[in-house]
Design a protein around this motif. Structure first.
Motif, PDB file in Angstrom:
ATOM      1  N   HIS A 242      -1.420   0.848  20.830  1.00 58.73           N
ATOM      2  CA  HIS A 242      -1.063   0.928  19.412  1.00 58.73           C
ATOM      3  C   HIS A 242      -1.862  -0.128  18.624  1.00 58.73           C
ATOM      4  N   PHE A 271      10.142   0.087  11.498  1.00 56.53           N
ATOM      5  CA  PHE A 271       8.972   0.895  11.163  1.00 56.53           C
ATOM      6  C   PHE A 271       8.587   0.756   9.684  1.00 56.53           C
ATOM      7  N   TYR A 307       1.772   7.391  14.583  1.00 55.08           N
ATOM      8  CA  TYR A 307       2.462   6.831  13.409  1.00 55.08           C
ATOM      9  C   TYR A 307       2.212   7.653  12.153  1.00 55.08           C
ATOM     10  N   SER A 310       4.692   8.370   9.436  1.00 52.30           N
ATOM     11  CA  SER A 310       5.073   7.273   8.543  1.00 52.30           C
ATOM     12  C   SER A 310       4.291   7.301   7.242  1.00 52.30           C
ATOM     13  N   GLY A 342      12.064   6.309  17.707  1.00 49.65           N
ATOM     14  CA  GLY A 342      11.003   6.952  16.939  1.00 49.65           C
ATOM     15  C   GLY A 342      11.506   7.984  15.938  1.00 49.65           C
ATOM     16  N   TRP A 356       2.387   2.796   4.177  1.00 46.37           N
ATOM     17  CA  TRP A 356       1.773   3.211   5.445  1.00 46.37           C
ATOM     18  C   TRP A 356       0.382   3.799   5.232  1.00 46.37           C
ATOM     19  N   TYR A 360      -2.702   2.316   7.233  1.00 46.15           N
ATOM     20  CA  TYR A 360      -3.698   3.098   7.991  1.00 46.15           C
ATOM     21  C   TYR A 360      -5.113   2.740   7.571  1.00 46.15           C
TER      22      TYR A 360
END
Ligand SMILES: [Zn+2]
Length: 502
Positions: A242, A271, A307, A310, A342, A356, A360
């Motif tokens: 990750h 998260f 992910y 998200s 999750g 998010w 990213y």
């Protein structure tokens, strides 16, 4: 017209016997032939070199024994030397790659205590072109080891499995001595490596030392905990999974700016604020962390697919292959539910999505920077969580590596040759090369042009003015055993349909 003539000419050379004989020479799905030839292939190798072909690839037993690039002049004059074979795949117009390696995966036989058959997962992986899997942490390591051995003996349709036993199973080792004992126990059990998660510095140091002595590789899902990437650099971790632990190591003051009511055990909290982590990393410090990883040979398996919900929840919840291929056990598990790991989308907001999306962008930039500085990047799907399906998740991961800015040639290298290095199997896996294991995929289409052709459900396209269903992997060859991917997918569909009637 020219193209058509060449095609016929090649076909005549390849099949000197009658067409009926040629038909009989097609491999049988699941059956290894003494000599299997893949003819007229365009090859994309796992070492980052450009596509080339046409070539004949000869597989004898479980090995690739020759890769012969065809000389067009010799083909035209009928003097081309082409290997004889018992079974043949005509790869004209198709691309052949090393079998994909899934470097971060879980072989799950249940979700939230509801049974799910291994067959479902294994066939989805194979049909997605995956011939090797690094299993990083099953609840029952012994069970997965037994599957690994059955796969190695060719008893089941399955990728090769490399089993990384979970270090932190109960009781969690809390002293250096207990850590060493756990490592030895996993070695005795037959594990190929160790997965660590939620570990303190002193036990990590002892477990890594013991693992190095016993020749076990270590995969670290760092989490937000006492250790971070600097510990991986110091103790010699094989790969960081990750991304946690990397930006953490570059935060000024060492602690993320959590709100006062943050609780790490509340997954929505966890998260949500993970989405704020990359923006808190100091770029200069981050550069030093990445350099440290490069120098210490710590690889990075980012699992970009896992992910994605998200940053775009609705996209993740509505993937087209769910209609026919999503097992009801997984469907139930994916629903927002605080009890399931999750499934944290309770009260998830557009603001969370937005953080998010930025997360990213920064994460992808860090990956590019790591690559630029000489770091080793692999790929894994981590499927079975957060709306990601086995196999499909790895292909989605490849698309996300393209979004990160990597060239498709490099992306194929990350999913094959680089993952083989992470496994310590680079002299056997991840290449289309004589002497290597016969792990190959025959793809209907050019993945360098469109990675979506790798999705086992295929794509819709226009050919000669007509809409056709194309793409997909035609054959996945593992250990010299050819599997017809559409046949595997038909079986997956059947498993799902049956489970839905219960
Ligand atoms: Zn995982």
């Amino acid at each position: 017209m020219m193209q058509l003539r060449t095609h016929i000419c090649l076909a005549l050379l390849a099949f000197s016997a009658s067409e009926a004989d040629a038909q009989q020479r097609l491999p049988i799905s699941g059956n290894r032939s003494p000599r299997l030839a893949i003819r007229n292939a365009t090859i994309v190798d796992g070492n980052g070199t450009p596509a080339s072909g046409p070539a004949d690839i000869l597989v004898e037993g479980s090995r690739i024994t020759s890769v012969t690039f065809l000389d067009p002049v010799a083909i035209r004059s009928g003097t081309a030397k082409r290997p004889a074979a018992d079974a043949e795949i005509d790869a004209t117009g198709k691309y052949v790659l090393p079998g994909l390696i899934n470097a971060h995966a879980h072989l799950q036989d249940e979700r939230a205590h509801v049974a799910q058959p291994y067959e479902y997962t294994l066939k989805l992986w194979l049909a997605s072109g995956i011939t090797s899997v690094r299993e990083v942490g099953a609840d029952t390591t012994e069970k997965v080891i037994a599957m690994r051995d059955r796969s190695a003996r060719g008893e089941i349709a399955s990728p090769r499995l490399f089993v990384y036993g979970r270090f932190s199973n109960q009781p969690v080792p809390t002293t250096p001595e207990a850590a060493r004992a756990r490592v030895r126990a996993l070695k005795t059990m037959g594990a190929d490596g160790i997965k660590i998660l939620g570990i303190d510095r002193d036990t990590m140091q002892a477990m890594e030392d013991e693992a190095h002595k016993l020749g076990l590789r270590v995969a670290h899902h760092v989490g937000v905990e006492e250790t971070n990437a600097w510990d991986d650099i110091r103790f010699g971790t094989t790969s960081i999974e990750h991304w946690y632990g990397i930006p953490d190591a570059a935060i000024e003051g060492g602690v993320q700016a959590f709100p006062s009511n943050y609780n790490y055990n509340n997954e929505t909290d966890r998260f949500r604020y993970a989405g704020h982590l990359w923006r808190e990393a100091n770029p200069e410090r981050l550069g030093k962390v990445l350099d440290g990883m490069v120098q210490a040979h710590v690889a990075w398996v980012p699992t970009l697919d896992i992910y994605e919900a998200s940053r775009d929840l609705q996209r993740a919840q509505n993937q087209p292959w769910f209609a026919e291929y999503l097992h009801p056990t997984l469907a139930e598990y994916f629903k927002p539910n605080a009890a399931n790991h999750g499934s944290y989308f309770l009260g998830w907001t557009s603001t969370d999505d937005m953080y998010w999306k930025e997360n990213y962008r920064l994460w992808m930039a860090a990956l590019r920077e790591f690559d630029r500085r000489g770091g080793l990047i692999g790929m894994g799907d981590d499927a079975g969580f957060i709306y990601q399906m086995y196999g499909f998740g790895l292909i989605r991961g490849m698309e996300l590596h393209q979004e990160a800015g990597f060239h498709p040639i490099k992306i194929i290298q990350q999913a094959t040759g680089n993952n083989a290095k992470i496994l310590g199997q680079e002299e056997k896996l991840g290449r289309v090369r004589a002497g290597f294991a016969a792990d190959l995929i025959v793809v209907n289409g050019n993945p360098l042009e469109n990675l979506k052709v790798l999705y086992p459900s295929g794509i819709e396209e226009i050919r000669d003015g007509r809409q056709v269903h194309g793409g997909g992997i035609e054959w996945t060859i593992k250990d010299g055993i050819p599997y017809h991917a559409p046949t595997l997918m038909a079986r997956v569909k059947e498993i799902v349909a049956q489970a839905r009637t219960k």
